[in-house]
Motif scaffolding. Structure first.
Motif, PDB file in Angstrom:
ATOM      1  N   LEU A  19       0.862  -1.170   0.000  1.00 41.91           N
ATOM      2  CA  LEU A  19       0.000   0.000   0.000  1.00 41.91           C
ATOM      3  C   LEU A  19       0.903   1.226   0.000  1.00 41.91           C
ATOM      4  N   GLY A  20       0.969   1.895  -1.135  1.00 36.51           N
ATOM      5  CA  GLY A  20       1.858   3.033  -1.283  1.00 36.51           C
ATOM      6  C   GLY A  20       2.791   2.824  -2.455  1.00 36.51           C
ATOM      7  N   ALA A  21       2.709   3.702  -3.435  1.00 34.35           N
ATOM      8  CA  ALA A  21       3.506   3.558  -4.659  1.00 34.35           C
ATOM      9  C   ALA A  21       4.543   4.669  -4.781  1.00 34.35           C
ATOM     10  N   GLY A  22       5.001   5.166  -3.640  1.00 29.66           N
ATOM     11  CA  GLY A  22       6.066   6.157  -3.638  1.00 29.66           C
ATOM     12  C   GLY A  22       7.420   5.496  -3.825  1.00 29.66           C
ATOM     13  N   ARG A  23       8.469   6.188  -3.429  1.00 36.20           N
ATOM     14  CA  ARG A  23       9.824   5.683  -3.686  1.00 36.20           C
ATOM     15  C   ARG A  23      10.102   4.368  -2.978  1.00 36.20           C
ATOM     16  N   LEU A  24       9.815   4.300  -1.678  1.00 36.52           N
ATOM     17  CA  LEU A  24      10.086   3.064  -0.952  1.00 36.52           C
ATOM     18  C   LEU A  24       9.201   1.934  -1.453  1.00 36.52           C
ATOM     19  N   GLY A  25       7.916   2.192  -1.620  1.00 38.85           N
ATOM     20  CA  GLY A  25       7.008   1.148  -2.093  1.00 38.85           C
ATOM     21  C   GLY A  25       7.436   0.593  -3.434  1.00 38.85           C
ATOM     22  N   THR A  26       7.883   1.460  -4.324  1.00 34.54           N
ATOM     23  CA  THR A  26       8.312   1.020  -5.653  1.00 34.54           C
ATOM     24  C   THR A  26       9.591   0.206  -5.580  1.00 34.54           C
ATOM     25  N   VAL A  27      10.534   0.612  -4.724  1.00 32.71           N
ATOM     26  CA  VAL A  27      11.779  -0.149  -4.565  1.00 32.71           C
ATOM     27  C   VAL A  27      11.485  -1.537  -4.019  1.00 32.71           C
ATOM     28  N   ILE A  28      10.648  -1.620  -2.993  1.00 30.96           N
ATOM     29  CA  ILE A  28      10.306  -2.924  -2.417  1.00 30.96           C
ATOM     30  C   ILE A  28       9.612  -3.791  -3.467  1.00 30.96           C
TER      31      ILE A  28
END
Length: 236
Positions: A19-28
């Motif tokens: 849940l969350g498509a920012g920088r961390l979410g995209t990297v994970i």
């Protein structure tokens, strides 16, 4: 596949929701897809704007409701200040990986998110009483998470710490951390997640397991650790 964020009978996470498509979410998402996981990602609102970008890294964009329903574990990669918007009923019995931290710039000045008597993951757990919350993927910068992944046993492999009260949930998340390319270090129960938050030496650390464990061990003699210990020892 497990039914709604419960994992399979062996406790293994095979479908990872984010849940969350920012920088961390995209990297994970990218690392998990590369490690062979089925990865589902939700943003706030319509998933269509991120569909192409997610497909390019091997993930699938869906609504938050779909992500939760189809995942064995759900990573919270949202601004911490929005934790009360998380759907309590949908996440009941879920394995929830809390990767959130307090940032005043994003969350505003929030005394409830900086109270030394409790870790922020305990606040998330209190909001999601039916979930199994594990603090993880939270203390290393997203750029380091992207750049430092290495196979198990590789020289110079870095470590990521985690904390949680449910042993099976902690074990499942530790396996995920290992698959993503890092040595897992268990800090203890969910309350110990405060040793991974901003203000702690381990926050932002890009070190191996031995050095990370030493940072965790030094916490209670640090300035932040002393403040936390005094606050927790004071009468309610």
């Amino acid at each position: 596949m497990g039914e709604s964020v419960r994992g399979d009978d062996e406790g293994q996470i095979r479908t990872l929701g984010i849940l969350g498509a920012g920088r961390l979410g995209t990297v994970i998402a990218r690392l998990a897809a590369s490690a062979g996981y089925r990865v589902l990602v939700a943003r706030s609102g319509d998933p269509a704007p991120i569909a192409r970008a997610m497909a390019a890294i091997g993930a699938t964009a869906m609504s938050a409701e779909q992500v939760i329903a189809e995942s064995d574990a759900v990573v919270l990669a949202l601004p911490l200040g929005r934790y009360r918007t998380l759907p309590v009923d949908l996440l009941r019995d879920a394995l929830v990986i809390d990767a959130m931290n307090y940032w005043w710039g994003a969350d505003g000045i929030r005394d409830d998110l900086t109270d030394p008597r409790t870790s922020t993951s305990e606040l998330v757990q209190a909001h999601l009483p039916g979930a199994r919350v594990v603090k993880a993927l939270s203390h290393m910068g997203y750029q380091d998470v992207e750049d430092e992944t290495r196979p198990a046993g590789a020289a110079g492999r870095k470590a990521l710490a985690l904390a949680g009260d449910d042993p099976a949930a902690v074990a499942a998340v530790a396996r995920l951390v290992d698959d993503l390319g890092f040595d897992p270090v268990v800090a203890g129960g969910l309350a110990e997640g405060i040793r991974l938050e901003p203000g702690a030496e381990a926050f932002g650390a890009d070190v191996d397991a031995e050095d990370l464990q030493a940072m965790l061990d030094r916490f209670w003699t640090s300035q932040r650790g002393i403040v936390v210990a005094r606050a927790r020892a004071a009468p309610a």
